[in-house]
Design an enzyme around this catalytic site. Sequence first.
Site, PDB file in Angstrom:
ATOM      1  N   ARG A   1       1.003  -1.124   0.218  1.00 18.81           N
ATOM      2  CA  ARG A   1       0.090  -0.063  -0.264  1.00 18.81           C
ATOM      3  C   ARG A   1       0.737   1.218  -0.021  1.00 18.81           C
ATOM      4  O   ARG A   1       0.515   2.101  -0.524  1.00 18.81           O
ATOM      5  CB  ARG A   1      -0.715   0.008   1.093  1.00 18.81           C
ATOM      6  CG  ARG A   1      -1.562   1.500   1.249  1.00 18.81           C
ATOM      7  CD  ARG A   1      -2.994   1.429   1.891  1.00 18.81           C
ATOM      8  NE  ARG A   1      -3.031   0.353   3.320  1.00 18.81           N
ATOM      9  CZ  ARG A   1      -2.015   0.682   4.062  1.00 18.81           C
ATOM     10  NH1 ARG A   1      -1.694   1.800   4.639  1.00 18.81           N
ATOM     11  NH2 ARG A   1      -2.338  -0.007   5.438  1.00 18.81           N
TER      12      ARG A   1
ATOM     13  N   TYR B   1     -14.351  18.884 -16.558  1.00 21.02           N
ATOM     14  CA  TYR B   1     -14.856  17.776 -15.758  1.00 21.02           C
ATOM     15  C   TYR B   1     -15.886  16.400 -14.831  1.00 21.02           C
ATOM     16  O   TYR B   1     -16.099  17.443 -13.581  1.00 21.02           O
ATOM     17  CB  TYR B   1     -13.857  16.553 -16.073  1.00 21.02           C
ATOM     18  CG  TYR B   1     -13.953  14.655 -15.487  1.00 21.02           C
ATOM     19  CD1 TYR B   1     -14.409  14.667 -16.663  1.00 21.02           C
ATOM     20  CD2 TYR B   1     -14.107  13.961 -14.622  1.00 21.02           C
ATOM     21  CE1 TYR B   1     -14.792  12.840 -17.206  1.00 21.02           C
ATOM     22  CE2 TYR B   1     -14.084  12.448 -14.611  1.00 21.02           C
ATOM     23  CZ  TYR B   1     -14.681  12.027 -15.484  1.00 21.02           C
ATOM     24  OH  TYR B   1     -15.300  10.380 -15.651  1.00 21.02           O
TER      25      TYR B   1
ATOM     26  N   ASP C   1      -6.020  19.432 -15.188  1.00 21.83           N
ATOM     27  CA  ASP C   1      -6.614  17.962 -15.526  1.00 21.83           C
ATOM     28  C   ASP C   1      -5.704  18.255 -16.875  1.00 21.83           C
ATOM     29  O   ASP C   1      -6.836  19.034 -17.863  1.00 21.83           O
ATOM     30  CB  ASP C   1      -7.783  17.797 -15.264  1.00 21.83           C
ATOM     31  CG  ASP C   1      -8.634  16.443 -15.927  1.00 21.83           C
ATOM     32  OD1 ASP C   1      -7.270  16.337 -16.669  1.00 21.83           O
ATOM     33  OD2 ASP C   1      -9.265  16.329 -15.067  1.00 21.83           O
TER      34      ASP C   1
ATOM     35  N   LYS D   1      -6.964   7.255 -19.327  1.00 22.69           N
ATOM     36  CA  LYS D   1      -7.826   7.250 -20.943  1.00 22.69           C
ATOM     37  C   LYS D   1      -5.745   6.953 -22.023  1.00 22.69           C
ATOM     38  O   LYS D   1      -5.588   5.922 -22.492  1.00 22.69           O
ATOM     39  CB  LYS D   1      -7.801   8.894 -20.768  1.00 22.69           C
ATOM     40  CG  LYS D   1      -8.739   8.965 -20.091  1.00 22.69           C
ATOM     41  CD  LYS D   1     -10.027   8.521 -19.999  1.00 22.69           C
ATOM     42  CE  LYS D   1     -10.897   8.553 -19.566  1.00 22.69           C
ATOM     43  NZ  LYS D   1     -11.155   9.986 -18.723  1.00 22.69           N
TER      44      LYS D   1
END
Length: 375
Positions: free
Chosen positions: A47, A99, A173, A198
């Site tokens: 983690r 977004y 972004d 993406k």
Amino acid sequence: MKIETRAVHAGRRIDPASGAVTMPIHLSTTFERGPTGEYPLGFSYSREGNPNRRALEECLADLEGGTQALVFASGLAAATAVIQGLEPGDHILAPDDVYWGFRKVIAEVFGKAGLETTYVDMTDAAAVAAAVRPATRLLWVETPSNPLMKVTDLAAVAALARQAGPGIVTVCDGTFATPVLQHPLDCGIDMVVHSTTKYISGHSDVVGGALITRHDNYLFERARKAQRYGGAVPSPFDCWLTLRGVETLPYRVRAQSENASRMACWLRTHPAVERVHYPGLADHPGHGIAARQMSGFGGMLAFQVRGGAETAMAAAARCRLFIRATSLGGAHSLIEHRASVEGPQTRTPANLLRVSAGLEHADDLIGDLEQALAG
Ligand SMILES: *Cc1c(COP(=O)(O)O)cnc(C)c1O
């Protein structure tokens, strides 16, 4: 070195145990301590850190020209980690066409966190300046924006934030532009977020996100803690797949930009098309800034079909090659009626179709649009 070279080499090394050229996938959740309790290779528990994750982080920091990166289980996990670093009473300035998932996080996840958010037209410098408050801590930019492809002047926004005081962290972004076409950190922006789902991974087969910083800053450190203790980590296999995708990123993005550009030019002259949104078109409002700030106009475009939502839906339904699906940046060209995805509160025009140009031949893509628009 150039980005094509760094996309292949940054963050990678030959595996010392086997000589493997491609990094092994390290599934181990835990790592051996030295005799006196130290962690000789810097890993303790997956983690907190993992070799595949570290390799991807080093690579993305390099591609963006940043000093450090964190990769997350999704793009929105990266955005969420930034927001988690804010405090009650802090003010966020974000684009009015941000977004839609960002708005959802702010409203549905952080609704009771005492944050204030103003949504403003980021392409209007005067409106941005007027919306800054003493409590503004985060200025969020997205360019080109989704789905209207609005272009924000990153250097201007970064300068404005600096003038307003040292307390504002700027975040871009950069998902639509990728580190191939745009370098927000060079424009003075503090941090970049990507949905690596993406273009960066590029094959529509892994969800992920990244946060990259130009310099040490408190929101990056808090995001690191939010991830380390909160646990929004990507799996080793996710990181491995994403890093494999990065090898071809510069070539894919340039081919997709070329395809998008050809489609945009073709669509613009079509009688069934009311309007085309693509920053590569000379009459796009953000064309001048995009030409300065980007080295290509990207693989995303949107167009409005003459008529209403039904006409647009019907045109998408007639496509044979384009796949009707959400997301973007993969090898398959996708077409999507955005307003119906975004729901009743959407600001997206009802007759708008968003296109993610894939890696097919532009002639075939245009042929498919031609028959779909002919009805
Ligand atoms: C997809 C997307 C996101 C969210 O990323 P996920 O990986 O789906 O969480 C954020 N910003 C933009 C511009 C996107 O396209």
